[in-house]
Write an enzyme that holds these catalytic residues in place. Structure first.
Site, mmCIF file in Angstrom:
data_model
loop_
_atom_site.group_PDB
_atom_site.id
_atom_site.type_symbol
_atom_site.label_atom_id
_atom_site.label_comp_id
_atom_site.label_asym_id
_atom_site.label_seq_id
_atom_site.Cartn_x
_atom_site.Cartn_y
_atom_site.Cartn_z
ATOM 1 N N SER A 107 0.817 -1.213 0.000
ATOM 2 C CA SER A 107 0.000 0.000 0.000
ATOM 3 C C SER A 107 0.855 1.270 0.000
ATOM 4 C CB SER A 107 -0.948 0.003 1.202
ATOM 5 O OG SER A 107 -0.226 0.001 2.424
ATOM 6 N N GLY A 167 -6.347 -0.512 9.264
ATOM 7 C CA GLY A 167 -7.338 0.278 8.548
ATOM 8 C C GLY A 167 -8.476 -0.576 8.026
ATOM 9 N N VAL A 168 -9.689 -0.036 8.066
ATOM 10 C CA VAL A 168 -10.843 -0.815 7.622
ATOM 11 C C VAL A 168 -10.843 -0.999 6.110
ATOM 12 C CG1 VAL A 168 -12.195 -0.001 9.592
ATOM 13 C CG2 VAL A 168 -12.465 1.131 7.386
ATOM 14 N N TYR A 177 -11.044 -11.039 9.696
ATOM 15 C CA TYR A 177 -11.520 -11.931 10.747
ATOM 16 C C TYR A 177 -11.094 -11.394 12.101
ATOM 17 C CZ TYR A 177 -7.129 -13.931 12.353
ATOM 18 O OH TYR A 177 -5.905 -14.093 12.924
ATOM 19 N N ASN A 472 -5.169 -11.226 3.337
ATOM 20 C CA ASN A 472 -4.778 -10.194 4.289
ATOM 21 C C ASN A 472 -3.491 -10.529 5.042
ATOM 22 O OD1 ASN A 472 -6.829 -8.511 3.594
ATOM 23 N ND2 ASN A 472 -7.972 -8.686 5.503
ATOM 24 N N TYR A 473 -3.002 -11.751 4.902
ATOM 25 C CA TYR A 473 -1.661 -12.098 5.378
ATOM 26 C C TYR A 473 -0.770 -12.268 4.147
ATOM 27 C CZ TYR A 473 -3.739 -13.010 9.955
ATOM 28 O OH TYR A 473 -4.402 -12.894 11.159
#
Length: 542
Positions: A107, A167-168, A177, A472-473
């Site tokens: 990011s 961050g959402v 999760y 997300n990992y």
């Protein structure tokens, strides 16, 4: 505002792309918007502090890490539209940052000229207690969301992650999760609307984007499809009183047998209970070599201790949880507990992106490399003993297994309901983490090599065909997209499938089809973005 440009994706030949990008921004931003209030270059005094303020992985804070030519910190959606327009016109990538927790730094890093679009100003949280819904800006952190909910009601909550500074925007778009996943599923399972700005600058909600794109951004990674600016959430109802506990057991206290038996129990417990484990090496004067393995059994129960203890006594008496091990808390206090804070501190601490009181979570304190696996059959005691041997190669507290059971709500949801496919058939997931304190390439390579060795060891014990993982990992060892000389991806569907099937299984094909429809020239891209079927030919023609 619909974006139009005569030379989209064509970089100027007479000046650096960032100069043309800045000129474009000056031209298109409204007159009442000073470019200096939203656009930062390395020549600006505040550039570095803004960049590093949300670089959560120490691995990517060094001066050798590629840095953006420009950072844009928009306050309004129109400024995001302008950023997309100017980046397209001048051949610059956009990296979208919400909280800065991307495990591989995608990011805020890139190997080609790029702009960081930092959404931290999009952090508003609006709760509708009567409707049990909330709108949250994509730049908010989950701690801000949790705190605002807790200030509205003691019995409303949202099932998202543990680390408060995540961050959402990224968390929800990858699935998300947390401690209540066995009761309520993922964060993405509880999202009912969103706002996204697409490659053409259109601002879309669920109705106007259509169900395909709405499906894709809830677990398929929003940054492949556009810039998500806000999410609408369906809040959940929890009791006023929850119960937490954490009990540690070393090898000398029967940890191996307890972890082995846990596999048969935790995924089948009442869905109101989460019983996870963190496992790692600790110093011990009485153990051979001065170290042993300790397994910490961490739990939250949606109810009081008087109901929890009989359930544990019936299902897992060997663990020996006592009343004095348990603490009754509110939901927001349980969030403090899992976020690495004392339940005695003010819950407001979780609203800070850079809190003065530091979390005890190792991932927030050290350099780290992570890998993830899903376990579908119980691992043998011999298998665990091999893991302990590898963990003991690390210094105390510098290696960790984080083990989270599934079952409950997670096994009731179809694997095609969202892009996140890891549902029924998985007993638990096991995250493998290497931590280190020293800076520099030598220390980094030593620890990353160890993480790969542990991951190799895990092969016989985890899911196969594919060996699944979780977006997300993020782990670039699983495979990356190619880039040709001008920075455009030229990755085939077959090559992207190498990593894509691990994250998304059979949902990957549908994600590629949606990507091809909404972003055919593959403008929104990174090392592990969903590819467009047309991107190869498009990049040749641009």
């Amino acid at each position: 505002m619909i974006l139009s440009c005569n030379s989209c994706d064509a970089q100027s030949s007479h000046s650096p792309p960032q100069n043309d990008f800045l000129q474009c921004m000056s031209l298109h931003l409204p007159n009442n918007t000073g470019i200096s209030s939203v656009v930062y270059t390395p020549n600006d005094a505040s550039y570095l502090s803004i960049l590093l303020s949300s670089v959560r992985s120490l691995r990517f804070r060094s001066a050798s890490t590629p840095r953006p030519q420009v950072i844009v910190t928009p306050f309004e959606e129109s400024q995001i539209q302008t950023t997309i327009l100017c980046a397209r016109e001048n051949g610059m990538q956009i990296r979208i940052r919400s909280g800065g927790h991307d495990y591989e730094g995608l990011s805020y890093t890139s190997q080609v000229p790029f702009v960081v679009l930092d959404l931290f100003n999009f952090s508003e949280v609006a709760i509708d207690g009567d409707q049990k819904t909330a709108w949250v800006g994509a730049g908010a952190i989950i701690g801000q969301l949790y705190y605002r909910i807790s200030q509205t009601s003691r019995t409303l909550a949202f099932p998202a992650g543990a680390c408060p500074t995540v961050g959402v925007g990224g968390l929800f778009s990858g699935g998300g999760y947390g401690p209540m996943l066995r009761k309520f599923g993922l964060a993405a399972d509880n999202i009912i609307d969103a706002r996204i700005i697409d490659v053409n600058g259109r601002i879309l909600d669920r109705k106007s984007m259509g169900e395909d794109l709405f499906w894709a951004i809830r677990g398929g990674g929003g940054s492949s499809f556009g810039v998500i600016t806000a999410w609408k959430l369906k809040l959940v109802t929890v009791p006023e009183t929850l119960t937490i506990f954490s009990v540690g057991r070393t090898l000398e206290q029967n940890a191996t047998q307890l972890v082995h038996k846990w596999q048969y129990i935790a995924p089948n417990l009442d869905e109101d209970i989460l019983l996870s484990i963190s496992i790692g090496p600790v110093n011990s004067s009485g153990a051979a070599g001065g170290k042993t393995i300790q397994a910490n059994f961490n739990s939250v129960y949606l109810g009081g201790v008087d109901k929890l203890l009989p359930l544990l006594e019936q299902s897992f008496p060997e663990l020996g949880v006592r009343r004095e091990d348990c603490t009754e808390v509110s939901w927001i206090q349980s969030a403090l507990f899992f976020g690495g804070y004392s339940i005695q501190v003010s819950p407001e601490v979780v609203t800070s992106r850079n809190p003065e009181i530091r979390s005890t979570l190792p991932i927030t304190r050290y350099y780290f490399k992570a890998k993830l696996d899903y376990v579908q059959e119980p691992i043998s005691i011999k298998g665990f003993e091999g893991m302990w041997k590898l963990l003991l190669e690390r210094e105390a507290n510098m290696g960790e297994l984080l083990v989270v059971p599934y079952g409950g709500k997670m096994k009731e949801i179809s694997e095609s309901a969202l892009p996140f496919p890891h549902r029924a058939g998985n007993l638990y997931k096991i995250q493998q983490l290497a931590y280190w304190e020293e800076s520099g390439a030598v220390a980094s390579e030593r620890s990353i090599s160890w993480s790969r060795k542990l991951h190799d060891y895990m092969t016989p014990y985890v899911s196969k065909s594919p060996r699944a993982s979780y977006m997300n990992y993020r782990d670039l060892d699983l495979g990356v997209n190619n880039y040709n000389g001008d920075g455009k991806t030229s990755t085939s569907y077959a090559q992207a499938s190498v990593w894509g099937l691990k994250y998304f299984k059979n949902n990957f094909k549908r994600l590629v089809q949606i990507k091809t429809k909404v972003d055919p020239t593959n403008f929104f891209r990174n090392e592990q973005s969903i590819p467009s079927l047309y991107s190869k030919s498009s990049s040749k023609n641009n």
